[in-house]
Scaffold this motif. Sequence first.
Motif, PDB file in Angstrom:
ATOM      1  N   GLY A 154      64.876  14.956  45.739  1.00 43.59           N
ATOM      2  CA  GLY A 154      65.299  15.063  44.354  1.00 43.59           C
ATOM      3  C   GLY A 154      65.548  16.529  44.036  1.00 43.59           C
ATOM      4  O   GLY A 154      64.873  17.407  44.581  1.00 43.59           O
ATOM      5  N   VAL A 169      66.958  16.388  37.939  1.00 44.46           N
ATOM      6  CA  VAL A 169      66.042  15.256  37.813  1.00 44.46           C
ATOM      7  C   VAL A 169      65.262  15.240  36.503  1.00 44.46           C
ATOM      8  O   VAL A 169      64.984  14.172  35.953  1.00 44.46           O
ATOM      9  N   ASN A 215      70.784  12.745  42.921  1.00 41.86           N
ATOM     10  CA  ASN A 215      69.768  12.325  41.960  1.00 41.86           C
ATOM     11  C   ASN A 215      70.097  10.964  41.356  1.00 41.86           C
ATOM     12  O   ASN A 215      69.211  10.130  41.148  1.00 41.86           O
TER      13      ASN A 215
END
Length: 315
Positions: free
Chosen positions: A133, A147, A197
């Motif tokens: 991420g 994120v 993401n």
Amino acid sequence: MKDSLLSGWTYTRGYEEAGLCPSIYTHEFALTQSNVVSTWSSGQFAITNWSGHGNSDGAYRKWWAWDDGDSIPESNEIQSGPFIYISNIPSLNDAYPSIVFAASCSNAEDTDNIARSLIGNGGAGVVAATTYGWYTPAWDDPEDGNVMSLDYYFYYYMLREGRKVGDALFDAKVYYFNYIYFPDPYGGDPEWTCQQNMLDYTLFGDPSLVREGIVPGVADYRTSDAAFSEIQFYPSIVSAHGTIKYTLPCDGAVTIMLFNSVGQRIETLHTGKEKAGCHTIALRNTHLARGVYFIKVQLESGGQSVSGRNKIIIY
């Protein structure tokens, strides 16, 4: 998040206290593994949100442990350790399972992972990453991207708009796609981290969960026959020349149409008779601009009709 989404809520926060540069944010406990486990085990938390480094086994903190005199944090001066680990999950409070957003890498990677373990104990629904991420350094605004923005808007749609958790994640990704796409801060592909993401944060658990006091919305179909059930679509993110899969609850005459985000029909993708079960349809228009669209299926069977509509993101 505390000020804009949790007004009227009781909350407990943990931040880093160790090292030469501890957190300046107000909090109730130091971010350590023992504190997180004891607080979560004894508390009653509707939602749990964490941010840190991660792998399939846990989420980790890092702190600047010592300095060689140049006042610059260097790799050999950094220490790390977990603040939640897969072996801690059985001790969490499963009488009050949380809806969790795990804003860290790879918590849903591999067959055995901490996200899956949380569904077994301590979590009612878990959003976690199947691989890396990407975060934005010094993030402090919902529009800053990566994120933490996805995290923020997931809770925004769930808490403020009363969405089911599956819809909250989808709508967060739609907002993210439309308004927060920006170049890779690490100098790679201009959209690479944003795309990753969107694709790797996934939901474990029942997507129809809602928080207490919310009445779920009515499904997008009308019928008096209990044998009819919702027409299902997947995936929700697809290329302009990709394939959509859909499931029909019964045999019948089918019409499939594609609409843009303001409700204008772009084309009819398919008409004909089909059997109950899973089918596929190709998107023939390779010139579609990326964005939000709607697929609508109209099914006629036995003098009754049912329709299903679903949002898709075309990239």
